[in-house]
Write an enzyme that holds these catalytic residues in place. Structure first.
Site, PDB file in Angstrom:
ATOM      1  N   ASP A   1     -12.971   5.465   2.034  1.00 22.26           N
ATOM      2  CA  ASP A   1     -11.524   5.530   2.321  1.00 22.26           C
ATOM      3  C   ASP A   1     -11.121   6.955   2.668  1.00 22.26           C
ATOM      4  O   ASP A   1     -11.010   7.822   1.798  1.00 22.26           O
ATOM      5  CB  ASP A   1     -10.753   5.028   1.088  1.00 22.26           C
ATOM      6  CG  ASP A   1      -9.243   4.945   1.332  1.00 22.26           C
ATOM      7  OD1 ASP A   1      -8.767   5.497   2.336  1.00 22.26           O
ATOM      8  OD2 ASP A   1      -8.544   4.320   0.508  1.00 22.26           O
TER       9      ASP A   1
ATOM     10  N   LYS B   1       2.768  11.237  -3.220  1.00 17.93           N
ATOM     11  CA  LYS B   1       1.729  10.555  -4.007  1.00 17.93           C
ATOM     12  C   LYS B   1       0.802  11.566  -4.686  1.00 17.93           C
ATOM     13  O   LYS B   1       0.273  11.313  -5.761  1.00 17.93           O
ATOM     14  CB  LYS B   1       0.928   9.631  -3.085  1.00 17.93           C
ATOM     15  CG  LYS B   1      -0.150   8.804  -3.783  1.00 17.93           C
ATOM     16  CD  LYS B   1      -0.753   7.824  -2.792  1.00 17.93           C
ATOM     17  CE  LYS B   1      -1.926   7.067  -3.341  1.00 17.93           C
ATOM     18  NZ  LYS B   1      -2.449   6.094  -2.371  1.00 17.93           N
TER      19      LYS B   1
ATOM     20  N   ASP C   1       0.880  -1.171   0.000  1.00 13.17           N
ATOM     21  CA  ASP C   1       0.000   0.000   0.000  1.00 13.17           C
ATOM     22  C   ASP C   1       0.915   1.218   0.000  1.00 13.17           C
ATOM     23  O   ASP C   1       1.530   1.539   1.007  1.00 13.17           O
ATOM     24  CB  ASP C   1      -0.893  -0.035   1.246  1.00 13.17           C
ATOM     25  CG  ASP C   1      -1.752   1.226   1.388  1.00 13.17           C
ATOM     26  OD1 ASP C   1      -1.739   2.067   0.461  1.00 13.17           O
ATOM     27  OD2 ASP C   1      -2.430   1.372   2.431  1.00 13.17           O
TER      28      ASP C   1
ATOM     29  N   GLU D   1      -7.308   0.388  -4.711  1.00 11.27           N
ATOM     30  CA  GLU D   1      -7.351   0.276  -3.256  1.00 11.27           C
ATOM     31  C   GLU D   1      -8.693  -0.282  -2.750  1.00 11.27           C
ATOM     32  O   GLU D   1      -8.694  -1.154  -1.873  1.00 11.27           O
ATOM     33  CB  GLU D   1      -7.042   1.639  -2.622  1.00 11.27           C
ATOM     34  CG  GLU D   1      -5.564   1.996  -2.758  1.00 11.27           C
ATOM     35  CD  GLU D   1      -5.265   3.473  -2.545  1.00 11.27           C
ATOM     36  OE1 GLU D   1      -6.181   4.216  -2.166  1.00 11.27           O
ATOM     37  OE2 GLU D   1      -4.109   3.885  -2.776  1.00 11.27           O
TER      38      GLU D   1
END
Length: 618
Positions: A211, A87, A23, A187
């Site tokens: 999320d 990211k 992850d 994800e």
């Protein structure tokens, strides 16, 4: 002869090479595997330490790299050398993030251009791919240290909304870290796998995955049928997450204690210290009713009631996204059969309460929300390793497919391991004024330069109307049908000129050819990515020189003598740097020319606009 690995820690034989699940998060990253004895997914950690590695990278004065907890400590003492939230930069251009650049304490090259963003630390320039590769390298080393065996293969997760450029950037980062990235998976798909949803081929379900991570929020609605995960809709905010909850607390303290924005700007370390204290407050308020601490001369206090009031607007924003996602999927909340919670920020009791009430059901939060995505990636890795025969594996492309772009680079449109049928398209433009044709060269392989890959086909798109460089929009499309036949098309969108070609299935490669090409891509990853970065820097520098030259031809009389001399000198320096094959030097000289030309370009533009507006009522 088959290779058999030995686990030094246990002395046991490993018939299969370990494939890890990773992850790669905005705030924290982690790595997980299927435990060889219990067959359960576990996040790797040493003794009592956390499984999470902060996604923070610190560069010292000698460009040595530190990643994780030690790097996080430098956020306060050396904010300009410490990179966080890399990211958020993946696959992004300068224009994509220019309105957000103030949120970063490090230097993002603020050039009004469409090329990929770069981060400057001292005299060195790093792409988001470079930065993410350092995090992945740290995870790889950590896994190897814990498992006492080499780790070279991985499944890496990305948000469901990541576009092709962002997914490709993630693959490149893995390759640069020395990992063969077997699959990039969404994800929410990973999270549902971690809860055992979708593993049985008989299962047929519609689920929501909520999320709320450190830096991003997304809600995904998935339909799972016969082992296939289909993303029905996704919604969210790439700039909303736990960081914003922390910032709401920081703003509350600043207001309460009279800490001015000017003081914060003058002391970046104070802002970081407040941010870290706010993070502690958020965590403590998930289990207690109040939080207090001292920072320098300040008494920092906050109650649970105050905290809930501060974050209510943020939670409301996420619920609005949930409504939009349901609308896009053409579903009602009552039709959702399971709600999976992901991300550390879902531990906040008010978040769980709001999501449960919206969907009208109890949420799934029994798996550690920080680890759930990595655990799901490990389950997917186990399936790819062939250890879970129940799961359906779709036919996939054995090698990446792409076209040649400026500098002899391979631009991948369909990455290897993409399930087929598949299609992808991307827009390109001309580099020369009045260019009437474009050669489309199709390649297969994993190397960054086309000269190391296998050419499949080539054709010319001719008849492009004469336009200035950069104006034509040529869309190149790849379509692979269920039989593995690739059709490549090119179309100039303004004029409608089009051409296509068919490429035969499997492209005549044996398994050993494919294996050899994959092995070479890993072996030469560092050299390849350095070659790509150099080629991109050269192309960018050459484009800037052409643009500046054209600008000077039209506007030389509007510049001062000093501006003309400085520009000529900077152009000469950039031209010289391009011949020296030093990426950082080229980028430095490109930035210097930009710094010189930007003020007068803006001035001349403003004057032109003012002149055009004279005598007009607006």
């Amino acid at each position: 002869m088959a290779k058999i690995a030995i686990n030094i820690a246990t002395g046991s034989l490993q018939q299969e090479e370990i494939i890890v699940g990773i992850d790669l998060g905005t705030t924290n990253s982690l790595v997980a595997i299927i435990h060889p004895e219990t067959k359960q997914a576990v996040a790797l950690k040493e003794h009592d330490s956390s499984s999470m590695v902060p996604s923070v990278i610190y560069f010292d004065g000698q460009s040595n790299v530190t990643v994780g907890d030690e790097a996080k400590k430098k956020l306060i003492s050396s904010p300009e050398r410490t990179i966080f939230s890399a990211k958020r930069l993946m696959g992004k251009s300068y224009n994509d993030i220019r309105n957000r650049s103030a949120a970063f304490s490090y230097k993002i090259i603020d050039d009004n251009a469409e090329s990929l963003v770069k981060v400057q630390v001292g005299d060195k320039f790093y792409s988001p791919v470079d930065l993410s590769s350092y995090i992945l390298k740290e995870l790889k080393h950590r896994a190897e240290h814990i498992l006492k065996t080499p780790v070279n293969k991985a499944v890496i997760t990305v948000p469901a909304y990541f576009n092709d450029a962002q997914r490709q950037a993630t693959r490149d980062a893995g390759k640069l870290a020395g990992l063969d990235v077997l699959r990039i998976i969404n994800e929410p798909t990973a999270a549902s796998l971690a809860y055992g949803i979708g593993i049985s081929r008989e299962e047929n379900k519609v689920i929501a995955v909520y999320d709320l991570g450190g830096g991003t929020f997304d809600i995904s609605i998935l339909r799972i049928a016969g082992g296939i995960f289909e993303v029905l809709s996704t919604n969210g905010d790439t700039y909303l997450g736990g960081d914003d909850i922390d910032q709401a607390i920081v703003e509350h303290w600043k207001k309460e204690l009279g800490i001015s924005t000017e003081k914060i700007a003058a002391e970046p370390s104070l802002n970081q210290a407040l941010r870290l204290a706010a993070e502690s407050a958020k965590k403590q308020l998930s289990v207690t009713d109040s939080y207090e601490t001292t920072l320098e001369d300040y008494e920092l206090k906050i109650s649970l009631a105050q905290f809930n009031t501060l974050i209510q607007p943020l939670i409301d924003t996420t619920i609005r996204s949930c409504k939009s996602a349901l609308k896009d999927a053409d579903l009602k909340a009552s039709e959702i059969e399971a709600v999976v919670m992901v991300g550390g920020s879902t531990r906040v009791p008010l978040v769980k309460k709001a999501v449960g009430e919206f969907f009208g059901r109890e949420v799934n939060d029994t798996v550690n929300p920080d680890e759930v995505v990595a655990l799901g990636a490990a389950i997917q890795a186990d399936i790819l390793a062939g250890n879970n025969k129940e799961f359906l594996l779709i036919d996939i492309t054995p090698l990446s497919l792409g076209i040649e772009t400026a500098g002899g680079l391979m631009d991948v449109l369909i990455p290897r391991n993409t399930k087929i049928p598949a299609k992808a398209s991307r827009q390109y433009t001309t580099q020369v004024d009045a260019q009437s044709g474009m050669r489309i060269s199709v390649f297969q392989g994993e190397r960054d330069l086309v000269e190391h890959n296998r050419k499949l086909a080539e054709f010319n798109l001719s008849g492009i109307p004469g336009m200035p460089a950069g104006l034509p929009k040529v869309e190149v499309g790849f379509l692979i049908n269920a039989d593995g036949i690739l059709t490549v098309s090119a179309r100039e969108l303004r004029s409608g000129v089009a051409q296509s070609i068919e490429v035969k299935p499997q492209y005549g490669l044996t398994d050993s050819d494919v294996e050899k090409m994959l092995l070479e891509s890993i072996t030469h990853a560092k050299d390849d990515i350095a070659a790509r970065a150099l080629a991109e820097a050269k192309t960018e520098g050459e484009q800037l020189l052409k643009t500046t030259e054209r600008f000077l031809q039209k506007n030389a009389e509007l510049l001062t003598k000093d501006e003309l001399l400085q520009t000529a000198s900077a152009m000469q320096a950039l031209q010289l740097s391009i011949t020296m094959n030093d990426k950082d030097l080229i980028q430095k000289k490109t930035e210097e020319l930009n710094e010189i030309s930007r003020p007068y370009a803006e001035r001349i533009m403003d004057e032109a606009v003012a002149g055009a507006m004279k005598g007009k009522n607006v």
